[in-house]
Design a protein around this motif. Structure first.
Motif, PDB file in Angstrom:
ATOM      1  N   ARG A 108       0.829  -1.203   0.000  1.00  0.00           N
ATOM      2  CA  ARG A 108       0.000   0.000   0.000  1.00  0.00           C
ATOM      3  C   ARG A 108       0.870   1.261   0.000  1.00  0.00           C
ATOM      4  NH1 ARG A 108      -5.152  -0.424   0.560  1.00  0.00           N
ATOM      5  NH2 ARG A 108      -5.431   1.581   1.588  1.00  0.00           N
ATOM      6  N   SER A 109       1.968   1.177  -0.764  1.00  0.00           N
ATOM      7  CA  SER A 109       2.910   2.288  -0.837  1.00  0.00           C
ATOM      8  C   SER A 109       3.407   2.440  -2.274  1.00  0.00           C
ATOM      9  CB  SER A 109       4.090   2.017   0.100  1.00  0.00           C
ATOM     10  OG  SER A 109       5.100   2.976  -0.095  1.00  0.00           O
ATOM     11  N   VAL A 110       3.669   3.665  -2.682  1.00  0.00           N
ATOM     12  CA  VAL A 110       4.144   3.921  -4.043  1.00  0.00           C
ATOM     13  C   VAL A 110       5.661   4.086  -4.111  1.00  0.00           C
ATOM     14  CG1 VAL A 110       1.995   4.921  -4.847  1.00  0.00           C
ATOM     15  CG2 VAL A 110       3.717   6.402  -3.823  1.00  0.00           C
ATOM     16  N   GLU A 111       6.352   3.768  -3.034  1.00  0.00           N
ATOM     17  CA  GLU A 111       7.797   3.985  -3.027  1.00  0.00           C
ATOM     18  C   GLU A 111       8.523   3.114  -4.052  1.00  0.00           C
ATOM     19  OE1 GLU A 111      10.273   2.552   0.299  1.00  0.00           O
ATOM     20  OE2 GLU A 111       8.426   1.710   1.094  1.00  0.00           O
ATOM     21  N   TYR A 112       7.911   2.029  -4.495  1.00  0.00           N
ATOM     22  CA  TYR A 112       8.544   1.145  -5.473  1.00  0.00           C
ATOM     23  C   TYR A 112       8.146   1.482  -6.909  1.00  0.00           C
ATOM     24  CZ  TYR A 112       9.356  -1.496  -1.247  1.00  0.00           C
ATOM     25  OH  TYR A 112       9.732  -1.865   0.011  1.00  0.00           O
ATOM     26  N   MET A 113       7.232   2.422  -7.086  1.00  0.00           N
ATOM     27  CA  MET A 113       6.742   2.769  -8.421  1.00  0.00           C
ATOM     28  C   MET A 113       7.182   4.191  -8.770  1.00  0.00           C
ATOM     29  SD  MET A 113       2.840   2.914  -9.852  1.00  0.00           S
ATOM     30  CE  MET A 113       2.507   1.187  -9.627  1.00  0.00           C
ATOM     31  N   PRO A 114       8.131   4.337  -9.708  1.00  0.00           N
ATOM     32  CA  PRO A 114       8.582   5.681 -10.079  1.00  0.00           C
ATOM     33  C   PRO A 114       7.519   6.421 -10.889  1.00  0.00           C
ATOM     34  CG  PRO A 114       9.719   4.018 -11.384  1.00  0.00           C
ATOM     35  CD  PRO A 114       8.857   3.285 -10.404  1.00  0.00           C
ATOM     36  N   PHE A 115       7.099   7.569 -10.386  1.00  0.00           N
ATOM     37  CA  PHE A 115       6.030   8.336 -11.028  1.00  0.00           C
ATOM     38  C   PHE A 115       6.405   8.778 -12.434  1.00  0.00           C
ATOM     39  CE2 PHE A 115       4.276  12.511 -12.119  1.00  0.00           C
ATOM     40  CZ  PHE A 115       2.934  12.176 -12.193  1.00  0.00           C
ATOM     41  N   TRP A 116       7.604   9.334 -12.611  1.00  0.00           N
ATOM     42  CA  TRP A 116       7.982   9.898 -13.905  1.00  0.00           C
ATOM     43  C   TRP A 116       8.102   8.811 -14.967  1.00  0.00           C
ATOM     44  CZ3 TRP A 116       6.831  14.657 -14.316  1.00  0.00           C
ATOM     45  CH2 TRP A 116       6.913  15.499 -13.227  1.00  0.00           C
ATOM     46  N   LEU A 117       8.555   7.637 -14.596  1.00  0.00           N
ATOM     47  CA  LEU A 117       8.622   6.530 -15.544  1.00  0.00           C
ATOM     48  C   LEU A 117       7.216   6.090 -15.949  1.00  0.00           C
ATOM     49  CD1 LEU A 117      10.540   4.629 -17.044  1.00  0.00           C
ATOM     50  CD2 LEU A 117      10.399   3.089 -15.093  1.00  0.00           C
ATOM     51  N   SER A 118       6.299   6.071 -14.985  1.00  0.00           N
ATOM     52  CA  SER A 118       4.905   5.726 -15.279  1.00  0.00           C
ATOM     53  C   SER A 118       4.286   6.756 -16.220  1.00  0.00           C
ATOM     54  CB  SER A 118       4.096   5.661 -13.982  1.00  0.00           C
ATOM     55  OG  SER A 118       4.655   4.747 -13.082  1.00  0.00           O
ATOM     56  N   LEU A 119       4.535   8.023 -15.957  1.00  0.00           N
ATOM     57  CA  LEU A 119       4.003   9.090 -16.794  1.00  0.00           C
ATOM     58  C   LEU A 119       4.590   9.026 -18.203  1.00  0.00           C
ATOM     59  CD1 LEU A 119       2.171  11.589 -16.918  1.00  0.00           C
ATOM     60  CD2 LEU A 119       4.153  12.946 -16.206  1.00  0.00           C
ATOM     61  N   GLN A 154      -1.551   2.226 -14.333  1.00  0.00           N
ATOM     62  CA  GLN A 154      -0.410   2.421 -13.439  1.00  0.00           C
ATOM     63  C   GLN A 154      -0.486   3.797 -12.769  1.00  0.00           C
ATOM     64  OE1 GLN A 154       3.226   1.310 -15.310  1.00  0.00           O
ATOM     65  NE2 GLN A 154       4.492   1.936 -13.599  1.00  0.00           N
ATOM     66  N   LEU A 155      -0.831   4.842 -13.513  1.00  0.00           N
ATOM     67  CA  LEU A 155      -0.966   6.173 -12.923  1.00  0.00           C
ATOM     68  C   LEU A 155      -2.141   6.240 -11.944  1.00  0.00           C
ATOM     69  CD1 LEU A 155      -0.197   8.487 -15.963  1.00  0.00           C
ATOM     70  CD2 LEU A 155       1.215   8.138 -13.927  1.00  0.00           C
ATOM     71  N   ALA A 156      -3.240   5.556 -12.270  1.00  0.00           N
ATOM     72  CA  ALA A 156      -4.388   5.517 -11.355  1.00  0.00           C
ATOM     73  C   ALA A 156      -4.011   4.792 -10.062  1.00  0.00           C
ATOM     74  CB  ALA A 156      -5.573   4.822 -12.025  1.00  0.00           C
ATOM     75  N   LEU A 157      -3.266   3.705 -10.192  1.00  0.00           N
ATOM     76  CA  LEU A 157      -2.798   2.971  -9.011  1.00  0.00           C
ATOM     77  C   LEU A 157      -1.866   3.854  -8.178  1.00  0.00           C
ATOM     78  CD1 LEU A 157      -3.025   0.006  -7.924  1.00  0.00           C
ATOM     79  CD2 LEU A 157      -0.861  -0.422  -9.070  1.00  0.00           C
ATOM     80  N   TYR A 158      -0.995   4.570  -8.862  1.00  0.00           N
ATOM     81  CA  TYR A 158      -0.079   5.480  -8.168  1.00  0.00           C
ATOM     82  C   TYR A 158      -0.868   6.543  -7.404  1.00  0.00           C
ATOM     83  CZ  TYR A 158       3.939   8.449  -7.263  1.00  0.00           C
ATOM     84  OH  TYR A 158       4.917   9.167  -6.635  1.00  0.00           O
ATOM     85  N   ALA A 159      -1.838   7.167  -8.077  1.00  0.00           N
ATOM     86  CA  ALA A 159      -2.629   8.221  -7.436  1.00  0.00           C
ATOM     87  C   ALA A 159      -3.407   7.676  -6.242  1.00  0.00           C
ATOM     88  CB  ALA A 159      -3.592   8.848  -8.442  1.00  0.00           C
ATOM     89  N   PHE A 160      -4.004   6.500  -6.394  1.00  0.00           N
ATOM     90  CA  PHE A 160      -4.795   5.923  -5.310  1.00  0.00           C
ATOM     91  C   PHE A 160      -3.937   5.666  -4.078  1.00  0.00           C
ATOM     92  CE2 PHE A 160      -6.481   2.309  -2.932  1.00  0.00           C
ATOM     93  CZ  PHE A 160      -7.755   2.773  -2.637  1.00  0.00           C
ATOM     94  N   PHE A 161      -2.797   5.014  -4.267  1.00  0.00           N
ATOM     95  CA  PHE A 161      -1.969   4.681  -3.106  1.00  0.00           C
ATOM     96  C   PHE A 161      -1.135   5.862  -2.621  1.00  0.00           C
ATOM     97  CE2 PHE A 161      -2.838   0.302  -4.483  1.00  0.00           C
ATOM     98  CZ  PHE A 161      -3.378  -0.153  -3.294  1.00  0.00           C
ATOM     99  N   PHE A 162      -0.945   6.869  -3.461  1.00  0.00           N
ATOM    100  CA  PHE A 162      -0.265   8.074  -2.995  1.00  0.00           C
ATOM    101  C   PHE A 162      -1.137   8.797  -1.973  1.00  0.00           C
ATOM    102  CE2 PHE A 162       0.820  12.593  -3.202  1.00  0.00           C
ATOM    103  CZ  PHE A 162       2.178  12.540  -2.981  1.00  0.00           C
ATOM    104  N   PHE A 163      -2.438   8.869  -2.243  1.00  0.00           N
ATOM    105  CA  PHE A 163      -3.342   9.575  -1.349  1.00  0.00           C
ATOM    106  C   PHE A 163      -3.941   8.686  -0.263  1.00  0.00           C
ATOM    107  CE2 PHE A 163      -3.447  12.250  -5.197  1.00  0.00           C
ATOM    108  CZ  PHE A 163      -2.986  13.425  -4.630  1.00  0.00           C
ATOM    109  N   ASN A 164      -4.044   7.378  -0.490  1.00  0.00           N
ATOM    110  CA  ASN A 164      -4.705   6.486   0.464  1.00  0.00           C
ATOM    111  C   ASN A 164      -3.786   5.428   1.067  1.00  0.00           C
ATOM    112  OD1 ASN A 164      -7.227   7.694  -0.054  1.00  0.00           O
ATOM    113  ND2 ASN A 164      -7.392   6.487  -1.925  1.00  0.00           N
ATOM    114  N   GLY A 165      -2.546   5.368   0.634  1.00  0.00           N
ATOM    115  CA  GLY A 165      -1.645   4.324   1.110  1.00  0.00           C
ATOM    116  C   GLY A 165      -0.812   4.763   2.296  1.00  0.00           C
ATOM    117  N   HIS A 166       0.165   3.940   2.608  1.00  0.00           N
ATOM    118  CA  HIS A 166       1.088   4.231   3.712  1.00  0.00           C
ATOM    119  C   HIS A 166       2.149   5.202   3.241  1.00  0.00           C
ATOM    120  CE1 HIS A 166      -0.712   1.055   6.007  1.00  0.00           C
ATOM    121  NE2 HIS A 166      -0.402   0.143   5.094  1.00  0.00           N
TER     122      HIS A 166
END
Length: 197
Positions: A108-119, A154-166
């Protein structure tokens, strides 16, 4: 491998008027080869160097096989064969980040998913999907349309766990060791030694 196959797809032998696909993927191949060269030069482990060398050798052999099959004198469906092969490699490239989705969901964390690479993956999929629509090239359209979809998820998953995750708090982030005055030995300080004259 993806760039090599798309370069082959861009050649007039395979499909006419596809110079943009050829040039973009030629530039991509040069950049990737430079990246691999820097990696191999600075890799400390000999096994890692040999591993990269073996992978490149396998890619070169696979490319030769694909080109020979496609250019077989009796083969009449060269565009279909190379297009499907390019789509397979393109989908593999776009689907590679899917491996991290599980870790993001579990932690439940986005620390393993690089935002800029996803974008960047999402933007790349969108641009090539639009190009595929304009040219009405089904091979460019299908794999890049799926790539845009994967990127969006991937961006939706990032946004969801960025705001709702750990999120890591400042206390959880590892700080480099620091010397504090409170950790100095207590007691009388040694007398300074005289300076030489």
């Amino acid at each position: 491998m993806n760039c090599i196959i798309w370069m082959f797809y861009g050649l007039p032998v395979v499909k006419k008027d596809n110079i943009l696909v050829l040039t973009i993927n030629s530039v991509g191949l040069v950049i990737e080869l430079l990246y691999l060269t820097v990696y191999v030069v600075y890799a400390n482990d000999r096994k890692e160097r040999l591993g990269v060398g073996c992978i490149l050798l396998c890619e070169a052999a696979s490319t030769v096989v694909i080109v020979l099959v496609a250019l077989w004198p009796l083969y009449t469906h060269i565009t279909l064969f190379v297009g499907i092969t390019a789509d397979v490699f393109n989908i593999i490239m776009y689907a590679a980040p899917l491996a991290i989705w599980r870790k993001v969901i579990e932690t439940r964390s986005v620390e393993y998913m690089p935002f800029w690479l996803s974008l960047a993956g999402f933007s790349n999929g969108i641009c090539w999907t639009v190009y595929g629509l304009l040219q009405f090239d089904i091979f460019i359209l299908v794999s890049n349309g799926l790539g845009a979809l994967f990127g969006f998820v991937q961006l939706a998953l990032y946004a969801f766990f960025f705001f709702n995750g750990h999120r890591k708090t400042k206390d959880q982030v590892k700080q480099p060791p620091q010397l504090h005055l409170s950790h100095l030995p207590s007691g009388p300080s040694p007398s300074p030694s005289p300076l030489p004259a």
